[in-house]
Design a protein around this motif. Structure first.
Motif, PDB file in Angstrom:
ATOM      1  N   ALA A   1       2.922  16.569  -3.774  1.00 49.10           N
ATOM      2  CA  ALA A   1       3.021  14.841  -2.856  1.00 49.10           C
ATOM      3  C   ALA A   1       2.496  15.480  -1.692  1.00 49.10           C
ATOM      4  O   ALA A   1       2.376  16.181  -0.488  1.00 49.10           O
ATOM      5  N   VAL A   2       1.502  14.492  -1.577  1.00 47.87           N
ATOM      6  CA  VAL A   2       0.936  14.595  -0.016  1.00 47.87           C
ATOM      7  C   VAL A   2       0.089  12.973   0.745  1.00 47.87           C
ATOM      8  O   VAL A   2       0.710  12.544  -0.328  1.00 47.87           O
ATOM      9  N   LEU A   3       0.083  13.222   1.301  1.00 47.68           N
ATOM     10  CA  LEU A   3      -0.163  11.604   1.929  1.00 47.68           C
ATOM     11  C   LEU A   3      -1.409  11.200   2.351  1.00 47.68           C
ATOM     12  O   LEU A   3      -2.135  12.239   1.704  1.00 47.68           O
ATOM     13  N   ASP A   4      -1.623  10.464   1.613  1.00 44.17           N
ATOM     14  CA  ASP A   4      -2.998   9.651   1.172  1.00 44.17           C
ATOM     15  C   ASP A   4      -3.794   8.905   2.257  1.00 44.17           C
ATOM     16  O   ASP A   4      -3.072   8.379   3.454  1.00 44.17           O
ATOM     17  N   ARG A   5      -5.277   9.542   1.580  1.00 46.14           N
ATOM     18  CA  ARG A   5      -6.123   9.600   3.292  1.00 46.14           C
ATOM     19  C   ARG A   5      -6.212   7.811   3.436  1.00 46.14           C
ATOM     20  O   ARG A   5      -6.630   7.702   4.397  1.00 46.14           O
ATOM     21  N   ALA A   6      -6.201   6.914   1.905  1.00 38.72           N
ATOM     22  CA  ALA A   6      -6.470   5.607   2.239  1.00 38.72           C
ATOM     23  C   ALA A   6      -5.497   4.851   3.589  1.00 38.72           C
ATOM     24  O   ALA A   6      -5.774   4.032   3.560  1.00 38.72           O
ATOM     25  N   ALA A   7      -3.997   5.476   3.618  1.00 45.57           N
ATOM     26  CA  ALA A   7      -3.452   4.760   4.738  1.00 45.57           C
ATOM     27  C   ALA A   7      -3.634   6.029   5.725  1.00 45.57           C
ATOM     28  O   ALA A   7      -3.115   5.074   6.803  1.00 45.57           O
ATOM     29  N   PHE A   8      -4.508   6.776   5.621  1.00 44.56           N
ATOM     30  CA  PHE A   8      -4.622   7.144   6.786  1.00 44.56           C
ATOM     31  C   PHE A   8      -6.085   7.449   7.504  1.00 44.56           C
ATOM     32  O   PHE A   8      -6.644   8.772   7.542  1.00 44.56           O
TER      33      PHE A   8
ATOM     34  N   MET B   1       1.144  -0.688   0.064  1.00 42.60           N
ATOM     35  CA  MET B   1       0.210  -0.091  -0.385  1.00 42.60           C
ATOM     36  C   MET B   1       1.172   1.320  -0.050  1.00 42.60           C
ATOM     37  O   MET B   1       1.611   1.345   1.182  1.00 42.60           O
ATOM     38  N   ARG B   2       0.627   2.155  -1.119  1.00 44.86           N
ATOM     39  CA  ARG B   2       0.984   3.662  -0.949  1.00 44.86           C
ATOM     40  C   ARG B   2       1.073   4.754   0.158  1.00 44.86           C
ATOM     41  O   ARG B   2      -0.374   4.256   0.868  1.00 44.86           O
ATOM     42  N   LEU B   3       2.007   5.154   0.070  1.00 49.86           N
ATOM     43  CA  LEU B   3       1.416   5.850   1.564  1.00 49.86           C
ATOM     44  C   LEU B   3       1.169   7.246   1.209  1.00 49.86           C
ATOM     45  O   LEU B   3       1.148   8.291   1.842  1.00 49.86           O
ATOM     46  N   THR B   4       2.094   8.119   0.683  1.00 56.94           N
ATOM     47  CA  THR B   4       1.890   8.799  -0.628  1.00 56.94           C
ATOM     48  C   THR B   4       0.891   9.054  -1.906  1.00 56.94           C
ATOM     49  O   THR B   4       0.370   7.761  -2.420  1.00 56.94           O
ATOM     50  N   LYS B   5       0.085   9.461  -2.491  1.00 56.96           N
ATOM     51  CA  LYS B   5      -0.434  10.197  -4.066  1.00 56.96           C
ATOM     52  C   LYS B   5       0.501  12.135  -3.982  1.00 56.96           C
ATOM     53  O   LYS B   5       0.879  12.630  -3.612  1.00 56.96           O
ATOM     54  N   ARG B   6      -0.120  12.210  -4.956  1.00 51.38           N
ATOM     55  CA  ARG B   6       0.171  13.322  -5.885  1.00 51.38           C
ATOM     56  C   ARG B   6      -1.548  14.139  -6.667  1.00 51.38           C
ATOM     57  O   ARG B   6      -1.604  13.509  -6.985  1.00 51.38           O
ATOM     58  N   THR B   7      -1.086  14.916  -5.801  1.00 48.84           N
ATOM     59  CA  THR B   7      -2.626  16.126  -6.296  1.00 48.84           C
ATOM     60  C   THR B   7      -2.152  15.848  -8.143  1.00 48.84           C
ATOM     61  O   THR B   7      -1.289  15.755  -9.046  1.00 48.84           O
TER      62      THR B   7
END
Length: 56
Positions: free
Chosen positions: A12-19, A1-7
């Motif tokens: 680069a931001v933290l991915d809400r799916a991971a948090f 699972m990725r912790l980040t994604k790009r807007t």
């Protein structure tokens, strides 16, 4: 699972799916408010993208 994604703008931001306990807006605002944290998230995103060339 990725912790980040790009807007859409490339940030680069933290991915809400991971948090899931945090709203996406909170993750973005907290990350943008603290410059060192922003650099860490950018490096992590680059690593997850496979673009990381190692530590500075």
């Amino acid at each position: 699972m990725r912790l980040t994604k790009r807007t859409e703008s490339g940030l680069a931001v933290l991915d809400r799916a991971a948090f899931p306990e945090y709203a996406q807006e909170t993750l973005v605002q907290e990350m943008c408010a603290f410059s060192p944290w922003k650099r860490v998230v950018e490096k992590l995103c680059n690593y997850e993208d496979g673009d990381d060339k190692g530590c500075d």
